[in-house]
Design an enzyme around this catalytic site. Structure first.
Site, short mmCIF file in Angstrom:
data_model
loop_
_atom_site.label_atom_id
_atom_site.label_comp_id
_atom_site.label_asym_id
_atom_site.label_seq_id
_atom_site.Cartn_x
_atom_site.Cartn_y
_atom_site.Cartn_z
N GLY A 170 45.96 31.11 45.81
CA GLY A 170 47.27 31.52 46.22
C GLY A 170 47.80 30.62 47.41
N ARG B 94 45.41 29.40 38.99
CA ARG B 94 44.12 30.10 38.82
C ARG B 94 43.58 29.46 37.59
NH1 ARG B 94 44.32 33.66 43.61
NH2 ARG B 94 46.31 34.41 43.64
N ASP C 2 39.03 32.35 49.67
CA ASP C 2 37.95 32.84 49.38
C ASP C 2 37.47 32.29 47.64
OD1 ASP C 2 36.24 34.66 50.43
OD2 ASP C 2 36.47 35.87 48.24
N THR D 253 45.17 30.05 53.51
CA THR D 253 45.57 31.37 52.95
C THR D 253 46.32 32.23 54.06
OG1 THR D 253 44.68 33.67 52.33
CG2 THR D 253 43.17 32.28 53.50
N ASP E 129 45.90 35.18 54.33
CA ASP E 129 45.41 36.77 54.59
C ASP E 129 44.25 36.39 55.87
OD1 ASP E 129 46.65 37.53 52.27
OD2 ASP E 129 45.00 36.67 51.14
N ASP F 91 41.32 35.79 56.15
CA ASP F 91 39.87 36.57 55.54
C ASP F 91 38.91 35.46 55.38
OD1 ASP F 91 41.11 35.30 53.38
OD2 ASP F 91 40.87 37.13 51.94
N ARG G 199 45.22 41.25 51.28
CA ARG G 199 44.29 41.71 50.44
C ARG G 199 43.27 42.69 50.84
NH1 ARG G 199 42.59 36.96 46.36
NH2 ARG G 199 41.49 35.98 48.17
P1 ADP Z 1 41.94 32.26 46.58
O1 ADP Z 1 41.40 30.78 46.69
O2 ADP Z 1 43.53 32.08 47.09
O3 ADP Z 1 40.81 33.22 46.84
P2 ADP Z 1 41.43 32.86 43.54
O4 ADP Z 1 40.53 33.89 43.92
O5 ADP Z 1 42.22 33.00 42.57
O6 ADP Z 1 42.37 32.49 44.93
O7 ADP Z 1 40.50 31.57 43.24
C1 ADP Z 1 41.04 30.53 42.97
C2 ADP Z 1 40.29 29.68 42.01
O8 ADP Z 1 38.86 29.33 42.51
C3 ADP Z 1 40.12 30.47 40.30
O9 ADP Z 1 41.02 30.61 39.85
C4 ADP Z 1 38.97 29.80 39.97
O10 ADP Z 1 39.41 28.64 39.23
C5 ADP Z 1 38.13 29.31 41.38
N1 ADP Z 1 36.86 30.16 41.48
C6 ADP Z 1 37.16 31.38 42.05
N2 ADP Z 1 35.81 32.08 41.91
C7 ADP Z 1 34.87 31.09 41.33
C8 ADP Z 1 33.56 31.07 41.29
N3 ADP Z 1 32.77 32.14 41.49
N4 ADP Z 1 33.03 29.93 40.82
C9 ADP Z 1 33.77 28.93 40.53
N5 ADP Z 1 35.24 28.76 40.85
C10 ADP Z 1 35.82 29.95 41.20
#
Ligand code: ADP
Length: 319
Positions: free
Chosen positions: A11, A72, A103, A125, A127, A129, A171
């Site tokens: 995000g 994503r 995260d 972010t 959030d 968080d 979130r």
């Molecule tokens: P944010 O970073 O805002 O929390 P997301 O949770 O969508 O957003 O995570 C962003 C991207 O990070 C995901 O689309 C994915 O490509 C990568 N990602 C998330 N979790 C993992 C993981 N466990 N291992 C490797 N890459 C990850």
């Protein structure tokens, strides 16, 4: 270290551009080359990689969003995806990576770290968080957007003598709700970290009504549930007329506040310094107004705590 990469993932948040600018300018100042990776981990896998110059990041410090775009990418959660990403980085001679995101993005950074690739996470972010930092980049701007909305809703709430519920993002964290609720003088703040009691909420509304209060504002963090459902329950029990505003994605945009821009600049530059010192696998942050960095794997395991004293204060001030 001769060549760095920077990407934004997950995000978006206001201030990400200011981080990109700081990374690029700090790196060039230190005689490094910088490459921008577009569309997060998806673009990394696909090799959407371009060299950035001093001018590439001109005129973005005040803009929301991210000039590198975000995406994503499910494939990056797999070993195959991560290896493809490392292959692209090696192909371009990029020796270290700054990853700006939340995260999920940190988990991607952790995966690269565990495969021996140096990267540093910067908390971008709204959030708030992410563990290992008191504030994330974008939180202050989002907060100010919410306050602006609360103030406007308060005007109409007073005119019509209604109860207003405002649903905010965050979130699973209640930080936006708590800070905005306190700054906006909300009567009730519902956050996912603490249980609520519907009877207490109703009693508080009735008490206010009996002492002649013209309106009530209830802030609902999205992690608690839907403000629409809460409003139905309140109307059914009290008969008071209620209105709901779900603020949604307005909270993610806008020009970053001065505070977010300063934080973004400081943390972006710190990320470059760490990579230059050969320190990969770190997550940067700010604690008690001092810049800090943690092992990214340990940081992800740390809890993010909401400020209990502030939560109690918000209840005390809205008697
Ligand atoms: P944010 O970073 O805002 O929390 P997301 O949770 O969508 O957003 O995570 C962003 C991207 O990070 C995901 O689309 C994915 O490509 C990568 N990602 C998330 N979790 C993992 C993981 N466990 N291992 C490797 N890459 C990850």
């Amino acid at each position: 270290m001769k060549r760095l990469g920077v990407l934004t993932s997950g995000g978006d948040s206001p201030g990400m551009n200011a981080v990109i600018r700081a990374v690029v300018r700090k790196a060039i100042y230190q005689d490094l080359e910088v490459y921008g990776i577009y569309h997060g981990y998806q673009g990394l896998i696909e090799g959407e990689i371009k060299k950035l110059e001093i001018g590439s990041v001109g005129d973005i410090i005040h803009r929301g969003g991210t000039m590198l775009h975000s995406a994503r990418c499910l494939e990056f959660k797999t070993e195959e995806g991560q290896l493809k990403g490392i292959e692209q980085l090696n192909k371009h001679g990029i020796e270290g990576l700054v990853i700006i995101g939340g995260d999920g993005s940190y988990r991607g950074a952790k995966a690269l770290t565990e495969r021996g690739y140096p990267c540093v996470g910067v908390p971008g972010t709204i959030d708030n968080d992410i563990p290992g930092t008191d504030f994330t980049i974008g939180f202050d701007t989002a907060l100010n957007t919410v306050i602006d909305a609360i103030d406007k809703i308060r005007d109409t709430a007073t005119s019509h003598e209604r109860t207003y519920l405002i649903e905010v993002m965050g979130r699973n964290a209640g930080d936006i709700a708590l800070w905005a609720g306190l700054a906006g003088g909300a009567e009730t703040i519902l956050v996912p970290e603490y249980n609520y009691n519907m009877e207490d909420i109703i009693a508080r509304l009735k008490r206010g009504n009996e002492r002649g209060k013209k309106h009530s504002i209830i802030i609902v963090a999205e992690g608690v549930g839907s403000a629409v459902d809460f409003s139905k329950k309140i109307e059914e029990t009290t008969g008071y007329e209620t209105r709901v505003t779900v603020l949604g994605h307005v909270q993610r945009g806008g020009s970053p506040t001065a505070s977010d821009r300063v934080l973004a600049s400081r943390l972006g530059a710190l990320a470059v310094e760490l990579l230059m010192e050969g320190k990969g696998g770190r997550a940067v942050g700010i604690e008690k107004n001092r810049l800090v960095d943690y092992d990214i794997i340990e940081a992800l395991a740390m809890p993010h705590n909401i400020d209990k004293k502030m939560y109690d204060l918000s209840t005390e001030l809205s008697i």
